[in-house]
Design an enzyme around this catalytic site. Structure first.
Site, mmCIF file in Angstrom:
data_model
loop_
_atom_site.group_PDB
_atom_site.id
_atom_site.type_symbol
_atom_site.label_atom_id
_atom_site.label_comp_id
_atom_site.label_asym_id
_atom_site.label_seq_id
_atom_site.Cartn_x
_atom_site.Cartn_y
_atom_site.Cartn_z
ATOM 1 C CD GLN A 159 -21.688 -6.930 20.303
ATOM 2 O OE1 GLN A 159 -21.098 -6.074 19.658
ATOM 3 N NE2 GLN A 159 -22.919 -6.759 20.777
ATOM 4 C CB CYS A 165 -21.998 -2.867 20.446
ATOM 5 S SG CYS A 165 -23.375 -1.737 20.780
ATOM 6 C CG HIS A 306 -23.337 -2.075 16.324
ATOM 7 N ND1 HIS A 306 -23.207 -2.911 17.419
ATOM 8 C CD2 HIS A 306 -22.344 -2.444 15.464
ATOM 9 C CE1 HIS A 306 -22.194 -3.741 17.226
ATOM 10 N NE2 HIS A 306 -21.644 -3.472 16.054
ATOM 11 C CG ASN A 326 -18.793 -4.829 14.067
ATOM 12 O OD1 ASN A 326 -19.208 -4.523 15.177
ATOM 13 N ND2 ASN A 326 -19.610 -5.218 13.092
#
Length: 372
Positions: A159, A165, A306, A326
């Site tokens: 990102q 996110c 997040h 992630n």
């Protein structure tokens, strides 16, 4: 005599083992030797190698900034080695791509981006959002699931310095739902979500809002048609032509997972990849390299900041964990992933049970089959 020789040899072997470099399972994370901390030239060389690996270059006029970064790098390496020297820890820290940042700088770098409304989490909970074509059966929960090996997870993305996110979490869930329904894994556009679905752009958002937008828009473009451009932290204007003409991937609805329940999240993940929210501002998560994370993040649901994607779960040496994708690139964690402990608590590690949801898409004849 023999026992004394054996003891000396054992101590020598132990000393040698302790001097070996730490190399995380992720080859993108630079290894180090504990002895590097006791040699200024070796530490400087390690810092230079780390900068080279991450494409960072300092000019002569930037010598003060380089010195500042070096001091932070040193302090973080001391923190890493102190943690890795502990007995019984289920995870290791390492020289991730964020090793030259303080915790405060990391928080300001906009690597997070979940944006909760001012009202409380309870008012966010929606039970089910289904459109006519959708279906929602929950299969029996198996001992382990990994949607990566079943062709339902795209490559790890990055990102950058944009608080997007939520878009990466939502896109990953959409990619998984679409792959399971159609048998085709297609990478979808985070940039379209950032520039077209949200007025806040890089300033944050919610996964459910992204799902809602894709439904109302009649689909979302592929990554190839609408590539990510907001890495530097500024999102541009929506590309209306692409948005209107490249609605390649669709979903029929979305569902929220019952909060504060490990079992409910397991049931959802046993069916498909699931978007979740976590609290991700802990220093030991910033420097996470490998293993089952059981660190210092907050488990308070009101601290979540997040959006990530749970792509499976399993166990290692009796320790249960989630497999979490992630959006911080490959040079963090286990190739961009973190295994987070399943500890049986209501909120879960880093409050991972607090805010979870997934898209719903009706299966076609060529859909992937979930294995037991």
């Amino acid at each position: 005599m023999a026992s004394s020789v054996f003891r000396v040899l054992s101590l020598a072997i132990l000393a040698f083992a302790c001097s070996l470099p730490f190399a995380a399972g992720n080859s993108h994370i630079l290894g180090y030797s504990p002895s590097d901390l006791h040699s200024e030239p070796r530490l400087l060389s390690l810092f230079d190698s780390w900068n080279l690996k991450h494409g960072k270059h300092y000019t002569a006029s930037q010598r003060l900034e380089k010195h500042k970064r070096f001091q932070i790098f040193r302090q973080n390496l001391m923190r890493i080695e102190a943690h890795n020297s502990k007995e019984g820890s289920t995870f290791k820290l390492g020289l991730t791509r964020f090793a030259d940042l303080t915790r405060e700088e990391f928080m300001r770098s906009r690597r997070l981006g979940l944006k909760l409304p001012a009202h409380n989490l309870g008012s966010l909970r929606r039970t089910l959002h289904l459109h006519p074509k959708s279906a929602s059966s929950v299969p029996a929960v198996s001992d382990s699931v990994d949607w990566r090996v079943r062709g339902a997870v795209t490559e790890v993305k990055d990102q950058g310095m944009c608080g997007s996110c939520w878009a990466f979490s939502a896109s990953g869930a959409i990619e998984g739902a679409n792959a399971l329904a159609t048998g085709s894994l297609v990478s979808v556009s985070e940039e379209e979500l950032v520039t077209c679905s949200s007025a806040s752009g890089c300033d944050g958002g919610l996964m459910d809002d992204a799902f809602e937008w894709v439904i109302n828009n009649g689909g979302i473009a592929t990554e190839e048609a609408y590539p990510y451009r907001s890495y530097g932290g500024s999102s541009g204007a929506c590309n209306i032509e692409v948005e209107e003409n490249y609605k390649t991937v669709t979903i029929d609805g979305f569902a929220d997972v019952a909060p504060y329940s490990e079992q409910a999240l397991m049931e959802a993940v046993s069916k498909q990849p699931v978007s979740v929210a976590i609290e991700a501002s802990a220093m030991d998560l910033q420097l996470y390299a490998e293993g089952v994370y059981n660190g210092t993040c907050s488990s308070d649901p009101y601290d979540i900041n997040h959006g990530v994607l749970v792509v499976g779960y399993g166990s290692e040496k009796g320790v249960d964990y989630w497999i979490v994708k992630n959006s911080w690139g490959l040079s963090w964690g286990e190739g961009g992933y973190v295994r987070m402990i399943r500890n049986g608590s209501p909120f879960g590690i880093c409050a991972i049970h607090s805010l979870s949801s997934y898209p719903v898409k009706a299966a076609s004849g060529s859909s992937l089959v979930a294995e037991s």
